[in-house]
Design an enzyme around this catalytic site. Structure first.
Site, mmCIF file in Angstrom:
data_model
loop_
_atom_site.group_PDB
_atom_site.id
_atom_site.type_symbol
_atom_site.label_atom_id
_atom_site.label_comp_id
_atom_site.label_asym_id
_atom_site.label_seq_id
_atom_site.Cartn_x
_atom_site.Cartn_y
_atom_site.Cartn_z
ATOM 1 N N HIS A 121 0.839 -1.220 0.000
ATOM 2 C CA HIS A 121 0.000 0.000 0.000
ATOM 3 C C HIS A 121 0.858 1.248 0.000
ATOM 4 O O HIS A 121 1.033 1.878 1.019
ATOM 5 C CB HIS A 121 -0.903 0.016 1.220
ATOM 6 C CG HIS A 121 -2.066 0.964 1.104
ATOM 7 N ND1 HIS A 121 -2.008 2.288 1.480
ATOM 8 C CD2 HIS A 121 -3.329 0.776 0.656
ATOM 9 C CE1 HIS A 121 -3.170 2.857 1.289
ATOM 10 N NE2 HIS A 121 -3.995 1.969 0.792
ATOM 11 N N ILE A 147 1.796 4.772 1.846
ATOM 12 C CA ILE A 147 0.834 5.575 2.595
ATOM 13 C C ILE A 147 0.112 4.644 3.557
ATOM 14 O O ILE A 147 -0.309 3.550 3.169
ATOM 15 C CB ILE A 147 -0.183 6.252 1.659
ATOM 16 C CG1 ILE A 147 0.514 7.253 0.739
ATOM 17 C CG2 ILE A 147 -1.280 6.943 2.447
ATOM 18 C CD1 ILE A 147 -0.388 7.830 -0.331
ATOM 19 N N GLY A 188 -6.156 4.197 5.300
ATOM 20 C CA GLY A 188 -7.102 4.964 6.105
ATOM 21 C C GLY A 188 -7.803 4.130 7.160
ATOM 22 O O GLY A 188 -8.035 4.607 8.276
ATOM 23 N N VAL A 189 -8.136 2.880 6.847
ATOM 24 C CA VAL A 189 -8.817 2.039 7.832
ATOM 25 C C VAL A 189 -7.920 1.786 9.039
ATOM 26 O O VAL A 189 -8.406 1.652 10.162
ATOM 27 C CB VAL A 189 -9.306 0.714 7.223
ATOM 28 C CG1 VAL A 189 -10.384 0.961 6.192
ATOM 29 C CG2 VAL A 189 -8.174 -0.086 6.633
ATOM 30 N N GLU A 229 -8.519 2.682 12.898
ATOM 31 C CA GLU A 229 -8.312 1.675 13.940
ATOM 32 C C GLU A 229 -7.374 2.176 15.031
ATOM 33 O O GLU A 229 -7.604 1.951 16.212
ATOM 34 C CB GLU A 229 -7.762 0.381 13.330
ATOM 35 C CG GLU A 229 -7.444 -0.696 14.339
ATOM 36 C CD GLU A 229 -8.645 -1.215 15.119
ATOM 37 O OE1 GLU A 229 -8.437 -1.700 16.250
ATOM 38 O OE2 GLU A 229 -9.778 -1.150 14.606
#
Length: 176
Positions: free
Chosen positions: A81, A87, A90-91, A95
């Site tokens: 990723h 980067i 986002g998840v 979290e």
């Protein structure tokens, strides 16, 4: 422990506090409790590679918490990723914010020994990418709590710039 304005402990945490935003209520006195990974593991059931909080800088049980996540190039998710421009997903930012919120909720004496399950994510916004080498500072503030449900507002900052923010709701349940 309660720390006044001019104590030696306040000076010890001065460098850390510079990274943290001021309290919304303008209060000069605050409760500081530094929690390392060992202490965090006693509160949260998460373990590597899914424990996404390295340190708790400040916690007022059931009111507010500030946590730290050092984002390193060795994180497994950076392999895919994105390999050319890594980067943090986002998840995983959400979290990480949720884990700081869970620590804030579960450190309250009425909720010790319970699990905090993420129930909803509202108004989530990502303001800037989080890259290897960044230090995420999460500030979580309780909005309201009713029964076994709690709603918190989370802000993740990198170098005092807002990287992400969200409103999260938790369900506090007894472990199986």
């Amino acid at each position: 422990m309660r720390i006044g304005k001019n104590t030696a402990c306040r000076r010890r945490f001065a460098r850390i506090k510079k990274q943290c935003p001021p309290r919304a209520d303008g209060c000069e006195e605050t409760i500081l409790a530094m929690l390392d990974v060992a202490a965090i593991r006693k509160i949260l059931p998460h373990r590597y590679p899914f424990l996404l909080v390295d340190r708790i800088l400040e916690v007022e049980p059931g009111v507010r918490a500030v946590g730290l996540k050092n984002v390193t190039a060795n994180e497994e998710f950076f392999q895919g990723h994105f390999p050319q421009k890594p980067i943090m997903p986002g998840v995983l930012v959400i979290e990480s914010m949720a884990q700081v919120g869970g620590i804030m909720l579960l450190s309250h004496e009425d909720h010790q020994g319970k699990n905090a399950y993420l129930a909803t994510v509202e108004s989530c916004k990502f303001r800037r990418p989080i890259e290897p080498g960044d230090t995420l500072i999460h500030e979580v503030t309780m909005l309201r709590q009713r029964g076994n449900m709690g709603k918190v507002h989370c802000i993740a900052r990198v170098d005092k710039q807002v990287a992400a923010e969200a409103t999260l709701m938790f369900a506090l349940v007894d472990p199986f």
